[in-house]
Design an enzyme around this catalytic site. Structure first.
Site, PDB file in Angstrom:
ATOM      1  N   LYS A 177     -43.632  14.636  -1.828  1.00 24.53           N
ATOM      2  CA  LYS A 177     -43.273  13.385  -1.141  1.00 24.53           C
ATOM      3  C   LYS A 177     -41.762  13.199  -1.233  1.00 24.53           C
ATOM      4  O   LYS A 177     -41.212  13.055  -2.313  1.00 24.53           O
ATOM      5  CB  LYS A 177     -43.971  12.177  -1.781  1.00 24.53           C
ATOM      6  CG  LYS A 177     -43.714  10.902  -0.966  1.00 24.53           C
ATOM      7  CD  LYS A 177     -44.050   9.635  -1.708  1.00 24.53           C
ATOM      8  CE  LYS A 177     -42.953   9.155  -2.613  1.00 24.53           C
ATOM      9  NZ  LYS A 177     -41.682   8.814  -1.955  1.00 24.53           N
ATOM     10  N   GLU A 251     -38.110  14.349 -14.596  1.00 22.93           N
ATOM     11  CA  GLU A 251     -36.640  14.386 -14.598  1.00 22.93           C
ATOM     12  C   GLU A 251     -36.176  12.967 -14.327  1.00 22.93           C
ATOM     13  O   GLU A 251     -36.267  12.492 -13.192  1.00 22.93           O
ATOM     14  CB  GLU A 251     -36.125  15.332 -13.496  1.00 22.93           C
ATOM     15  CG  GLU A 251     -36.548  16.776 -13.662  1.00 22.93           C
ATOM     16  CD  GLU A 251     -35.797  17.499 -14.767  1.00 22.93           C
ATOM     17  OE1 GLU A 251     -34.929  16.887 -15.416  1.00 22.93           O
ATOM     18  OE2 GLU A 251     -36.103  18.668 -15.002  1.00 22.93           O
ATOM     19  N   CYS A 285     -27.801  11.876 -11.364  1.00 24.35           N
ATOM     20  CA  CYS A 285     -28.487  11.513 -12.605  1.00 24.35           C
ATOM     21  C   CYS A 285     -27.663  11.872 -13.833  1.00 24.35           C
ATOM     22  O   CYS A 285     -27.733  11.201 -14.864  1.00 24.35           O
ATOM     23  CB  CYS A 285     -29.832  12.205 -12.660  1.00 24.35           C
ATOM     24  SG  CYS A 285     -29.698  13.974 -12.348  1.00 24.35           S
ATOM     25  N   GLU A 385     -28.420   2.477 -16.963  1.00 22.66           N
ATOM     26  CA  GLU A 385     -27.977   3.322 -15.859  1.00 22.66           C
ATOM     27  C   GLU A 385     -27.703   2.436 -14.629  1.00 22.66           C
ATOM     28  O   GLU A 385     -28.528   1.595 -14.275  1.00 22.66           O
ATOM     29  CB  GLU A 385     -29.073   4.333 -15.515  1.00 22.66           C
ATOM     30  CG  GLU A 385     -28.667   5.275 -14.403  1.00 22.66           C
ATOM     31  CD  GLU A 385     -29.786   6.248 -14.011  1.00 22.66           C
ATOM     32  OE1 GLU A 385     -30.914   5.794 -13.811  1.00 22.66           O
ATOM     33  OE2 GLU A 385     -29.496   7.447 -13.897  1.00 22.66           O
TER      34      GLU A 385
HETATM   35  P1  NAD Z   1     -37.059   5.815  -8.087  1.00 17.98           P
HETATM   36  O1  NAD Z   1     -37.647   6.082  -9.425  1.00 17.98           O
HETATM   37  O2  NAD Z   1     -37.012   4.430  -7.604  1.00 17.98           O
HETATM   38  O3  NAD Z   1     -37.844   6.647  -6.958  1.00 17.98           O
HETATM   39  C1  NAD Z   1     -37.980   8.044  -7.036  1.00 17.98           C
HETATM   40  C2  NAD Z   1     -39.140   8.481  -6.161  1.00 17.98           C
HETATM   41  O4  NAD Z   1     -40.338   7.925  -6.682  1.00 17.98           O
HETATM   42  C3  NAD Z   1     -39.060   8.008  -4.705  1.00 17.98           C
HETATM   43  O5  NAD Z   1     -39.569   9.037  -3.882  1.00 17.98           O
HETATM   44  C4  NAD Z   1     -39.995   6.800  -4.676  1.00 17.98           C
HETATM   45  O6  NAD Z   1     -40.557   6.572  -3.417  1.00 17.98           O
HETATM   46  C5  NAD Z   1     -41.059   7.221  -5.678  1.00 17.98           C
HETATM   47  N1  NAD Z   1     -41.756   6.135  -6.367  1.00 17.98           N
HETATM   48  C6  NAD Z   1     -41.255   4.921  -6.705  1.00 17.98           C
HETATM   49  N2  NAD Z   1     -42.189   4.225  -7.396  1.00 17.98           N
HETATM   50  C7  NAD Z   1     -43.289   5.023  -7.498  1.00 17.98           C
HETATM   51  C8  NAD Z   1     -44.555   4.883  -8.118  1.00 17.98           C
HETATM   52  N3  NAD Z   1     -44.877   3.791  -8.775  1.00 17.98           N
HETATM   53  N4  NAD Z   1     -45.438   5.899  -8.038  1.00 17.98           N
HETATM   54  C9  NAD Z   1     -45.105   7.037  -7.394  1.00 17.98           C
HETATM   55  N5  NAD Z   1     -43.920   7.239  -6.786  1.00 17.98           N
HETATM   56  C10 NAD Z   1     -43.007   6.244  -6.843  1.00 17.98           C
HETATM   57  O7  NAD Z   1     -35.631   6.500  -8.152  1.00 17.98           O
HETATM   58  P2  NAD Z   1     -34.515   6.539  -7.041  1.00 17.98           P
HETATM   59  O8  NAD Z   1     -33.874   5.202  -6.972  1.00 17.98           O
HETATM   60  O9  NAD Z   1     -35.050   7.151  -5.804  1.00 17.98           O
HETATM   61  O10 NAD Z   1     -33.506   7.621  -7.685  1.00 17.98           O
HETATM   62  C11 NAD Z   1     -32.618   7.309  -8.665  1.00 17.98           C
HETATM   63  C12 NAD Z   1     -33.127   7.669 -10.039  1.00 17.98           C
HETATM   64  O11 NAD Z   1     -33.493   9.050 -10.089  1.00 17.98           O
HETATM   65  C13 NAD Z   1     -32.073   7.511 -11.111  1.00 17.98           C
HETATM   66  O12 NAD Z   1     -32.634   6.910 -12.238  1.00 17.98           O
HETATM   67  C14 NAD Z   1     -31.647   8.942 -11.425  1.00 17.98           C
HETATM   68  O13 NAD Z   1     -31.080   9.112 -12.697  1.00 17.98           O
HETATM   69  C15 NAD Z   1     -32.919   9.664 -11.247  1.00 17.98           C
HETATM   70  N6  NAD Z   1     -32.685  11.098 -11.000  1.00 17.98           N
HETATM   71  C16 NAD Z   1     -32.924  11.971 -12.017  1.00 17.98           C
HETATM   72  C17 NAD Z   1     -32.662  13.331 -11.830  1.00 17.98           C
HETATM   73  C18 NAD Z   1     -32.932  14.320 -12.947  1.00 17.98           C
HETATM   74  O14 NAD Z   1     -32.974  15.509 -12.662  1.00 17.98           O
HETATM   75  N7  NAD Z   1     -33.095  13.884 -14.181  1.00 17.98           N
HETATM   76  C19 NAD Z   1     -32.172  13.793 -10.613  1.00 17.98           C
HETATM   77  C20 NAD Z   1     -31.935  12.874  -9.609  1.00 17.98           C
HETATM   78  C21 NAD Z   1     -32.195  11.513  -9.806  1.00 17.98           C
END
Ligand code: NAD
Length: 495
Positions: A177, A251, A285, A385
């Site tokens: 997704k 991650e 991230c 963050e």
């Molecule tokens: P997010 O957690 O809001 O969303 C990430 C994904 O999860 C999206 O596709 C979203 O639609 C989906 N999602 C949201 N709630 C969900 C749920 N309850 N069940 C299933 N899926 C759900 O994060 P974001 O705002 O898209 O991205 C930013 C975050 O991602 C930051 O915290 C960043 O540090 C982290 N990130 C981590 C890495 C890593 O490798 N550690 C890499 C990139 C981003």
């Protein structure tokens, strides 16, 4: 551009006709229309992945054939790179330079995965565990099964690649997704995967928000969840999938410490510190958002840092000179501005930036000035963050104090040390609680090496052999090396 659901090797409309749009964060203009899957579509995608997993064509494919598919995907990404760069720039708010690097890195990642797949040994005899006349012991690796993979919006193609590469390398199948903010490049990747000859149903790609993610993860056929996103959502997902006991890779977020020692080469470290927190408008991230600077060089470092921060070129992403562009959405912009307001109210010293850019070319986009505060661990942004172009700078005296500050975090994704003394830098790197530590470097990743977080930054690793192994179950196969009934050690156990 229209992004349809990619299910069982075909592109199809959402069965309940739900279509949404993604926008260019530089100007608010529409970039793509994408189809949102209904419950039936999700069911179909999981069925396709389940059937593909059982299909002998996929199940019995040799590692060489899997490696060839991965190489073909790598080549096709390269062939279509101009088109992908163009869409990624508008869909994700990536600068031209960042989008080019992302597409290059994703192609390179699939190439590395191809090599890993070719060399993967799925049946290993363990000589040290084996005892003549008693047992012959081997490890047999077998794909976990149907995976659900969820990615964020900050590195759309890279994240999709990191997820899909090991699926193909190991013989798993997946429903990926992509994030609703950035559906476009995953749509092109779906075409590439089909054209490369990956059997139908092995990779299925859908787009949607949290609701789609939840519905997918709840499906009882899912055997592995690979999630990249925020720690808050990661915790929620762990609760969602607990009843089904599935394997996971998480991650998650970060608040990485970037430590500059007295003996650092400031001609590199100052620019390195800016790159560490401003790359992709701070939406990485592993961003170095806690800048820890040793006392003796603090005045000189800050003078240079505050002069250089003014030279960072903020511009709409289509400007080839843009050093950084907008943040991904209005929602994200408001979150960042909220953290800035909170930090101001906590009486931290604002050193640079702090405002939204609204004039001229910025008027319709979501741009925020590069922002720096002088902070202490009492400030909220020392711990939370932000995911935007904001750094908190903290002075320290001794190395012990610097290490303690670095580890004063619930996160542990990454960190860095800047010093001319390599032995000292290695000593510090060893004490930082994080999955990646750079010495005189930042952000650079090697697809052959593991990436992931300590503490609340995640579970498991992606990339490298570790990342691939996380898509395999290990089985101990015990073969008896004893043909004599009398010599069986268990003979009198129950008689
Ligand atoms: P997010 O957690 O809001 O969303 C990430 C994904 O999860 C999206 O596709 C979203 O639609 C989906 N999602 C949201 N709630 C969900 C749920 N309850 N069940 C299933 N899926 C759900 O994060 P974001 O705002 O898209 O991205 C930013 C975050 O991602 C930051 O915290 C960043 O540090 C982290 N990130 C981590 C890495 C890593 O490798 N550690 C890499 C990139 C981003």
């Amino acid at each position: 551009m229209e992004i349809k659901l990619f299910i069982n090797g075909e592109f199809r409309d959402s069965s309940d006709k739900t279509i949404r749009t993604s926008i260019d964060p530089s100007n608010g203009l529409e970039v793509a229309k994408y189809h949102v899957p209904s419950n039936k579509d999700i069911e179909d995608a999981v069925d396709a992945a389940k059937n593909a997993f059982a299909n002998p064509l996929w199940k019995n494919m040799s590692q060489d054939q899997r490696a060839d598919l991965l190489l073909e995907i790598s080549n096709k990404i390269k062939e279509r790179s101009k088109e992908i760069v163009d869409i990624e720039v508008r869909d994700s708010g990536s600068t031209l330079r960042k989008a080019k690097a992302d597409i290059h890195n994703t192609s390179a990642f699939f190439k590395v995965m191809s090599k890993v797949a070719r060399e993967l040994k799925l049946n290993i005899l363990d000589e040290s565990a084996t005892r003549a006349g008693f047992s012959i012991n081997s490890r047999e690796y077998t794909p976990v099964g149907v995976c659900a993979q969820i990615i964020p919006w900050n590195f759309p193609l890279v994240m999709a690649g990191w997820k899909i590469g090991p699926v193909i390398a190991t013989g798993c199948t997946t429903i990926l997704k992509s994030a609703e903010e950035t559906p476009a490049s995953a749509g092109i990747l779906a075409e590439i995967i089909r054209d490369a000859g990956v059997p139908a149903g092995v990779v299925n790609i859908i787009t949607g928000g949290a609701d789609v993610g939840r519905r997918l993860l709840n499906h009882p056929q899912i055997r592995k969840v690979a999630f990249t996103g925020s720690t808050t959502v990661g915790k929620e997902i762990l609760k969602t999938i607990a009843p089904n006991i599935v394997t996971t890779t998480m991650e998650l977020g970060g608040k990485s410490a970037n430590i500059v020692l007295n003996d650092a080469d400031l001609s590199i470290a100052v620019d390195g510190a800016l790159y560490a927190f401003l790359y992709h408008s701070g939406q990485a991230c592993d961003s170095g958002t806690r800048l820890l600077v040793q006392e003796e060089i603090y005045p000189e470092f800050m003078e240079k840092f505050l002069a250089r921060i003014k030279e960072v070129k903020v511009a709409p992403t289509t400007d080839p000179n843009a050093g950084y562009g907008p943040v991904v959405s209005e929602k994200q912009m408001k979150t960042i501005l909220g953290f800035i307001e909170k930090t101001n109210s906590e009486e931290a010293k604002l050193l640079a930036g702090g405002k939204r850019l609204m004039d001229g070319e910025f008027s319709k986009g979501f741009f925020i000035e590069p922002t720096a505060f002088e902070i202490t661990p009492k400030n909220t942004i020392f711990h939370e963050e932000i995911f935007g172009p904001v750094v908190g700078i903290t002075k320290f005296k001794t190395l012990e104090e610097g290490i303690a500050l670095a580890n004063n975090s619930k996160y542990g994704l990454a960190g860095a040390v800047w010093s001319r003394d390599h032995a000292k830098a290695h000593l510090i790197a060893g004490q930082i609680e994080a999955g990646t530590v750079w010495i005189n470097e930042y952000h650079l990743l090697n697809p052959g090496m593991p990436f992931g977080g300590f503490k609340e930054s995640g579970l498991g690793r992606e990339m490298g052999t570790e990342g691939v192994m996380s898509y395999l179950e290990v089985k101990h196969v015990w073969e008896s090396d004893c043909d004599s009934r009398e010599k069986k050690v268990w003979l009198d156990a129950i008689f």
